[in-house]
Enzyme design. Structure first.
Site, PDB file in Angstrom:
ATOM      1  N   VAL A   1      38.198  18.261   4.528  1.00  0.00           N
ATOM      2  CA  VAL A   1      37.430  18.149   5.774  1.00  0.00           C
ATOM      3  C   VAL A   1      38.372  18.228   6.971  1.00  0.00           C
ATOM      4  CG1 VAL A   1      36.048  16.585   7.176  1.00  0.00           C
ATOM      5  CG2 VAL A   1      35.523  16.886   4.770  1.00  0.00           C
TER       6      VAL A   1
ATOM      7  N   ILE B   1      40.269  21.972   7.133  1.00  0.00           N
ATOM      8  CA  ILE B   1      39.509  23.202   7.375  1.00  0.00           C
ATOM      9  C   ILE B   1      39.154  23.274   8.865  1.00  0.00           C
ATOM     10  CG2 ILE B   1      37.311  24.354   6.945  1.00  0.00           C
ATOM     11  CD1 ILE B   1      37.458  23.220   4.110  1.00  0.00           C
TER      12      ILE B   1
ATOM     13  N   GLU C   1      36.932  24.112  10.760  1.00  0.00           N
ATOM     14  CA  GLU C   1      35.555  24.565  10.944  1.00  0.00           C
ATOM     15  C   GLU C   1      35.115  24.466  12.400  1.00  0.00           C
ATOM     16  OE1 GLU C   1      36.233  21.627   9.408  1.00  0.00           O
ATOM     17  OE2 GLU C   1      35.380  20.372  10.976  1.00  0.00           O
TER      18      GLU C   1
ATOM     19  N   ASP D   1      36.169  50.850  44.314  1.00  0.00           N
ATOM     20  CA  ASP D   1      35.623  51.479  45.513  1.00  0.00           C
ATOM     21  C   ASP D   1      36.410  50.983  46.707  1.00  0.00           C
ATOM     22  OD1 ASP D   1      33.608  52.744  44.223  1.00  0.00           O
ATOM     23  OD2 ASP D   1      32.148  51.136  44.521  1.00  0.00           O
TER      24      ASP D   1
ATOM     25  N   ASP E   1      28.340  50.233  42.726  1.00  0.00           N
ATOM     26  CA  ASP E   1      27.184  49.497  43.233  1.00  0.00           C
ATOM     27  C   ASP E   1      25.871  50.258  43.094  1.00  0.00           C
ATOM     28  OD1 ASP E   1      27.817  51.373  45.111  1.00  0.00           O
ATOM     29  OD2 ASP E   1      28.385  49.955  46.674  1.00  0.00           O
TER      30      ASP E   1
ATOM     31  N   ASP F   1      26.326  54.968  39.748  1.00  0.00           N
ATOM     32  CA  ASP F   1      27.577  54.401  39.250  1.00  0.00           C
ATOM     33  C   ASP F   1      27.403  53.831  37.846  1.00  0.00           C
ATOM     34  OD1 ASP F   1      29.033  54.894  41.545  1.00  0.00           O
ATOM     35  OD2 ASP F   1      28.428  53.019  42.493  1.00  0.00           O
TER      36      ASP F   1
ATOM     37  N   ASN G   1      47.096  21.017  10.949  1.00  0.00           N
ATOM     38  CA  ASN G   1      46.487  21.072   9.617  1.00  0.00           C
ATOM     39  C   ASN G   1      47.510  21.375   8.542  1.00  0.00           C
ATOM     40  OD1 ASN G   1      44.159  20.583  10.928  1.00  0.00           O
ATOM     41  ND2 ASN G   1      43.242  22.588  10.599  1.00  0.00           N
TER      42      ASN G   1
ATOM     43  N   GLU H   1      49.357  18.268   7.823  1.00  0.00           N
ATOM     44  CA  GLU H   1      48.578  17.300   7.031  1.00  0.00           C
ATOM     45  C   GLU H   1      48.548  17.690   5.554  1.00  0.00           C
ATOM     46  OE1 GLU H   1      44.857  17.376   9.181  1.00  0.00           O
ATOM     47  OE2 GLU H   1      45.937  16.789  11.000  1.00  0.00           O
TER      48      GLU H   1
ATOM     49  N   THR I   1      43.365  12.696  16.817  1.00  0.00           N
ATOM     50  CA  THR I   1      44.596  13.364  17.239  1.00  0.00           C
ATOM     51  C   THR I   1      44.407  14.860  17.403  1.00  0.00           C
ATOM     52  OG1 THR I   1      45.618  11.774  15.785  1.00  0.00           O
ATOM     53  CG2 THR I   1      47.066  13.359  16.826  1.00  0.00           C
ATOM     54  N   ASP I   2      43.607  15.467  16.531  1.00  0.00           N
ATOM     55  CA  ASP I   2      43.433  16.915  16.633  1.00  0.00           C
ATOM     56  C   ASP I   2      42.424  17.292  17.719  1.00  0.00           C
ATOM     57  OD1 ASP I   2      45.117  16.922  14.548  1.00  0.00           O
ATOM     58  OD2 ASP I   2      43.733  17.760  13.071  1.00  0.00           O
TER      59      ASP I   2
HETATM   60  P1  ATP Z   1      33.106  53.898  48.591  1.00  0.00           P
HETATM   61  O1  ATP Z   1      32.857  54.785  47.428  1.00  0.00           O
HETATM   62  O2  ATP Z   1      34.498  53.455  48.768  1.00  0.00           O
HETATM   63  O3  ATP Z   1      32.107  52.802  48.755  1.00  0.00           O
HETATM   64  P2  ATP Z   1      31.878  55.218  50.734  1.00  0.00           P
HETATM   65  O4  ATP Z   1      31.003  54.064  50.998  1.00  0.00           O
HETATM   66  O5  ATP Z   1      32.552  55.838  51.891  1.00  0.00           O
HETATM   67  O6  ATP Z   1      33.012  54.909  49.776  1.00  0.00           O
HETATM   68  P3  ATP Z   1      29.611  56.763  50.263  1.00  0.00           P
HETATM   69  O7  ATP Z   1      28.755  55.627  50.631  1.00  0.00           O
HETATM   70  O8  ATP Z   1      29.262  57.614  49.112  1.00  0.00           O
HETATM   71  O9  ATP Z   1      31.054  56.299  49.959  1.00  0.00           O
HETATM   72  O10 ATP Z   1      29.754  57.656  51.563  1.00  0.00           O
HETATM   73  C1  ATP Z   1      30.331  58.935  51.544  1.00  0.00           C
HETATM   74  C2  ATP Z   1      30.302  59.534  52.919  1.00  0.00           C
HETATM   75  O11 ATP Z   1      28.957  59.730  53.327  1.00  0.00           O
HETATM   76  C3  ATP Z   1      30.931  58.664  53.994  1.00  0.00           C
HETATM   77  O12 ATP Z   1      32.282  58.942  54.163  1.00  0.00           O
HETATM   78  C4  ATP Z   1      30.134  59.007  55.238  1.00  0.00           C
HETATM   79  O13 ATP Z   1      30.716  60.090  55.901  1.00  0.00           O
HETATM   80  C5  ATP Z   1      28.793  59.439  54.691  1.00  0.00           C
HETATM   81  N1  ATP Z   1      27.802  58.362  54.834  1.00  0.00           N
HETATM   82  C6  ATP Z   1      27.909  57.091  54.417  1.00  0.00           C
HETATM   83  N2  ATP Z   1      26.817  56.380  54.694  1.00  0.00           N
HETATM   84  C7  ATP Z   1      25.964  57.225  55.298  1.00  0.00           C
HETATM   85  C8  ATP Z   1      24.634  57.104  55.812  1.00  0.00           C
HETATM   86  N3  ATP Z   1      23.963  55.971  55.777  1.00  0.00           N
HETATM   87  N4  ATP Z   1      24.079  58.191  56.356  1.00  0.00           N
HETATM   88  C9  ATP Z   1      24.742  59.343  56.392  1.00  0.00           C
HETATM   89  N5  ATP Z   1      25.970  59.523  55.941  1.00  0.00           N
HETATM   90  C10 ATP Z   1      26.598  58.487  55.390  1.00  0.00           C
END
Ligand code: ATP
Length: 892
Positions: free
Chosen positions: A279, A282, A284, A326, A634, A638, A700, A703, A731-732
């Site tokens: 016991v 092991i 466990e 990013d 995000d 992605d 162990n 022991e 102790t263990d």
């Molecule tokens: P990351 O990938 O580091 O988040 P990011 O936010 O610049 O970079 P995107 O959001 O894809 O990447 O934007 C790419 C490009 O699109 C930007 O550099 C900008 O010129 C243009 N952009 C970003 N937001 C808008 C928007 N709301 N309307 C129009 N153009 C935009």
């Protein structure tokens, strides 16, 4: 009448809500009482009692209980009661450990629960979807999961994928009009959106019609219960290893019993001793302690703002060799401010900080008013029209609801005295083509007060220049010749070299009645108006984090949709881009095959102007080169890369539900530095697990060996069965838990990442376990032999001395386990949990030896003070002298 048949007015009345202001807090309270929380009922949980009894279902524990029962029948009441008490206490400990593990996993689940955007008391708020109630107004956009069943009241190109409910994976286009059809099925309800379904395009607003178990999802909720708990690779390996260890421990125990009996010991005593040894020896409890260590580590990560969604990620984190991150918002603050504008060869500067809408425009040294400068005014006006951001104020702080890039354009327009309300009187927006990071643009179709219609597009300047055929130059529209293109290019690069993020604005007049359907038709033949350049300051902590990662053998790669030059400027400031590093952009990536990318990928530290789709290729190339990759993201697009990465990281604030669901780690603050903290914690958790495996197994081994050697040397039992059980419990157990809470060694971020293929016993751990265990066994035996030789008639005295030596040897050895190097390399008071655990074990040992009423139970007697010298001397030997020199092997 059903909700889908009603017009919006009736829906609003029927649900007693207000589409402009949402529900008030009091109404929410009332509705909460009536409808409860918005959650699906969980499957049946294992009851606490069942969990408690499960602690005793172990085979060896059952054998021990049976043996104890027999000893009770034979009149050994004290032994029987003592053993049963220890087994019960041990069971309780196991029970609490498992409960804790379960609770913290549950808490984790709640932490990563989805959030929704809701309108309450006239304000848009983000709340956990559990708190939504009937009548709430929800806003959702591409990438979100719908939080409850809603009747749609606004929709812009809204498409929703409902496969979770209907099995149909093609997204359905949604509208906000009433529908009148007989016998509708869920899939036909185009003005309803259902809990758990996914917005794949556009955005919309809806009013909640059903929550929790009353939703369409709730009705099939039973089918969705997946009680799958994921095991980490280490847990799986330990489970296999556990089986081997059990067999080893059992074989050795049988050997001890057999030799003992052959040497003339009484069979019954040997059996009880053997079972107690089994016991104790092991391991466990190992998997449970590992789970506790993992979940406690996960809680520490939460305090550092990283939520682990999948437990195996904790281990993988310690192996990460590349972080692909990013830029915007993760490495930078995502607080954008327009500082520079360009149109038709003229440049203006704007003052002001953050989102504060006060600032002045300068042309050179002179203050100008934008309304006097036609092209500047148009640039600002269109930047505000093609824009959803809202400026909010909390006390003295201004902040943005919506996209920060658009926030910057909104604020630059406000500084010029423009307002959205003012523009709404002049322009009506007819249609919108939302921004997406693949197109890198957004467009709207507007009609002005004279009935003229035109397109306004804003987006990445290099993309927009390709889509433009004309340019506004000195208030006139000119053909966009290569000379003009060069001028624009110079302006873009000038801004980008100063680390400014650039947005271009363009437009195109439409003829009467001209109707264009898709973005391809719309976003061409444009007239470029100008550029707005915005700063996005780096997060102050990122530079140090990048440096620490480099020292830890982890490379940081910046992946951004932004302009190459902007990306380079920021990457250099942050220490990511160094002299020999390469920069690739989206176009390069398109042209390269995976194999070609693999060849260069290890030299690249910035990928600029990439689309989310490129991320997958980058992950694959790095993985093929043998890297363990963490990848952030995000958006919806992605998700594939996040899933494919070894550690998928999603943004907690800006991340979509899809990205979060695909991820194994969520950053509550979207901050790059948090990834570094999580990696550090991941490394530490793994090391802590190794520490207590090392401690428990060495104990162990000690022991078992002391018993085995004694039997081989034809000596009496060096430890009474109850003493063995006591050592196992006190102790263990306690110090091992405390080792699980240890702080990282100073060099934890100065070592290379762990090889994911490395076994638990790599880096000399097996040797340490065996050598230290051997020494603990031998010294305990020596202590026993010396005292036994002195007084062979007093076996209990020699056993008590052996018991004390074994306990102390282990309690000293536990400090050695804190370091991969040596016991002297760490301050023993660095882990106060351990100090307290050791101290309490130490005191309990004295209690057992010196409290008269306990002596008969534990078969102990008073130890003469002079023998303590022997005990201390011998018990320190394994750790300090021998282990310090002879037996220590150099480990990297
Ligand atoms: P990351 O990938 O580091 O988040 P990011 O936010 O610049 O970079 P995107 O959001 O894809 O990447 O934007 C790419 C490009 O699109 C930007 O550099 C900008 O010129 C243009 N952009 C970003 N937001 C808008 C928007 N709301 N309307 C129009 N153009 C935009």
């Amino acid at each position: 009448m059903k909700f889908h048949e009603m017009n919006k007015r009736d829906v609003e009345d029927h649900l007693k809500t207000n589409f402009q202001t949402g529900l008030s807090s009091q109404e929410v309270e009332k509705k909460r009482k009536k409808f409860g929380f918005n959650q699906l009922e969980e499957g049946k949980k294992q009851s606490a009692i069942l969990l408690f009894f499960q602690q005793f279902k172990d085979f060896m524990v059952l054998v021990l209980l049976a043996a104890t029962f027999i000893s009770g029948l034979m009149g050994e009441y004290i032994d029987a009661i003592a053993i049963i008490s220890i087994v019960v206490i041990n069971g309780c400990l196991g029970f609490f450990q498992e409960r804790k593990a379960e609770k913290s996993l549950q808490a984790l689940k709640e932490m990563s629960a989805p959030q929704v955007n809701v309108l309450r008391d006239g304000q848009w708020l983000k709340i956990p979807s559990k708190e939504v109630t009937v009548g709430d107004i929800l806003k959702f956009e591409s990438g979100d999961r719908i939080g409850a069943d809603v009747r749609i009241i606004e929709s812009v190109n809204l498409e929703i994928e409902e496969s979770a409910l209907t099995g149909e994976s093609v997204p359905v286009t949604k509208t906000d009009h009433p529908i009148h059809v007989d016998h509708v099925s869920l899939g036909d309800l185009e003005n309803m959106a259902f809990m758990g379904t996914l917005v794949t395009r556009g955005n919309g607003v809806g009013v909640v019609t059903a929550i929790g178990m009353s939703t369409a999802m709730g009705q099939i909720a039973d089918m969705l219960q997946n009680a799958e708990t994921m095991m980490t690779p280490l847990q799986r390996r330990l489970e296999q290893l556990g089986k081997i260890l059990i067999i080893c421990a059992l074989l050795l125990t049988v050997l001890v019993v057999a030799i003992g009996v052959m040497q003339g010991h009484d069979l019954y005593t040997m059996l009880l001793a053997g079972v107690s040894l089994a016991v104790a020896a092991i391991p466990e409890g190992l998997p449970a302690i590992v789970t506790v260590a993992l979940s406690l580590g996960v809680q520490r990560m939460i305090r550092k703002r990283a939520i682990v969604r999948k437990l195996p990620a904790v281990e993988t984190l310690g192996c990460a060799s590349v972080i692909c991150s990013d830029k915007t918002g993760t490495m930078t603050q995502n607080k954008m401010t327009v500082t520079s504008l360009w149109s038709g060869g003229d440049t203006w500067k704007v003052t002001g900080t953050g989102y504060n809408p006060n600032g002045q425009f300068y042309a050179g040294e002179n203050v100008v008013h934008p309304s006097d400068e036609k092209s500047l005014y148009q640039l600002l006006t269109f930047g505000l029209l093609c824009n959803h951001a809202e400026l909010k104020r909390k006390e003295d702080e201004f902040y943005i609801n919506g996209d920060p890039t658009e926030g910057a354009l909104l604020v630059s327009a406000l500084k010029a005295g423009l307002t959205r309300e003012g523009l709404r009187k002049q322009f009506t927006i007819e249609k919108e083509f939302p921004f997406d990071s693949t197109r890198k643009m957004m467009s709207i179709i507007v009609k002005d007060s004279h009935g003229k219609r035109f397109v306004i597009t804003k987006g990445a300047p290099d993309v927009l220049t390709e889509k433009s055929t004309a340019i506004l130059w000195q208030k006139r529209s000119e053909v966009f010749t290569s000379e003009y293109k060069q001028e624009v290019q110079a302006a873009i690069e000038g801004m980008a070299a100063n680390a400014l993020r650039t947005i271009a604005v363009a437009f195109k007049p439409l003829s009467q009645g001209e109707s264009l359907q898709d973005d391809l038709e719309i976003e061409k033949d444009l007239t470029l108006i100008g550029l707005q350049g915005m700063i996005d300051p780096p997060r102050p902590e990122v530079k140090t984090a990048v440096k620490e990662c480099r020292e830890a053998g982890i490379k940081t790669i910046m992946i951004t949709g932004d302009h190459v030059i902007t990306a380079k400027a920021i990457a250099s400031t942050l220490g990511i881009l160094r002299k020999k590093d390469q920069v690739l952009d989206g176009k390069d990536l398109n042209q390269m095959s995976l194999e070609e990318l693999e060849e260069v990928v290890e030299n690249v530290s910035v990928f600029a102007r990439v689309s989310p789709e490129h991320k997958l290729k980058i992950v694959k190339a790095l993985q093929n080169k043998g890297h363990v990759v963490a990848m952030t993201g995000d958006g919806v697009n992605d998700a594939p890369a996040i899933k494919a990465a070894d550690i998928g990281v999603a943004m907690g604030v800006t991340g979509t539900d899809v990205a979060k669901e695909a991820s194994s780690l969520v950053l509550m603050d979207d901050n790059f530095a948090t990834i570094k903290s999580a990696i550090k914690e991941g490394r530490n958790i793994y090391e802590n697990i190794r520490k207590f495996i090392r401690y428990l197994l060495a104990s162990n081994v000690g022991e078992i060996l002391v018993m085995l050697f004694a039997m081989l040397l034809a000596l009496p039992l060096p430890l009474a069965p109850i003493q063995i059980l006591w050592v196992n419990l006190v102790t263990d157990g306690l110090p091992a838990m405390a080792l699980g809470l240890d702080r990282p060694e100073e060099n934890v971020m100065k070592r290379k990442p762990r090889n994911p293929k490395e076994g638990v016993f790599a880096r000399g751990l097996a040797w340490k376990v065996i050598s230290r265990g051997f020494l603990i066994g031998i010294t305990t035996l020596i202590a026993f032999m010396i005292t036994y030789k002195q007084n062979p008639d007093h076996l209990e005295y020699a056993q008590t001395v052996a018991f004390a030596t074994l306990v102390l040897a282990q309690l000293i050895h536990v400090f050695d386990c804190r370091s991969e190097k040596s016991i002297f390399s760490r301050n023993p008071f660095g882990n106060m949990y351990l100090v307290w655990a050791v101290l309490s074990s130490f005191i309990l040992m004295f209690v057992v030896i010196y409290v008269p009423s306990l002596q008969p139970i534990f078969h102990t007697v008073y130890i003469e003070p002079r023998d303590w010298l022997l005990i201390f001397g011998l018990s320190a030997l394994p750790t300090f002298l021998l282990a310090g020199s002879l037996f220590s092997r150099k480990t990297k």
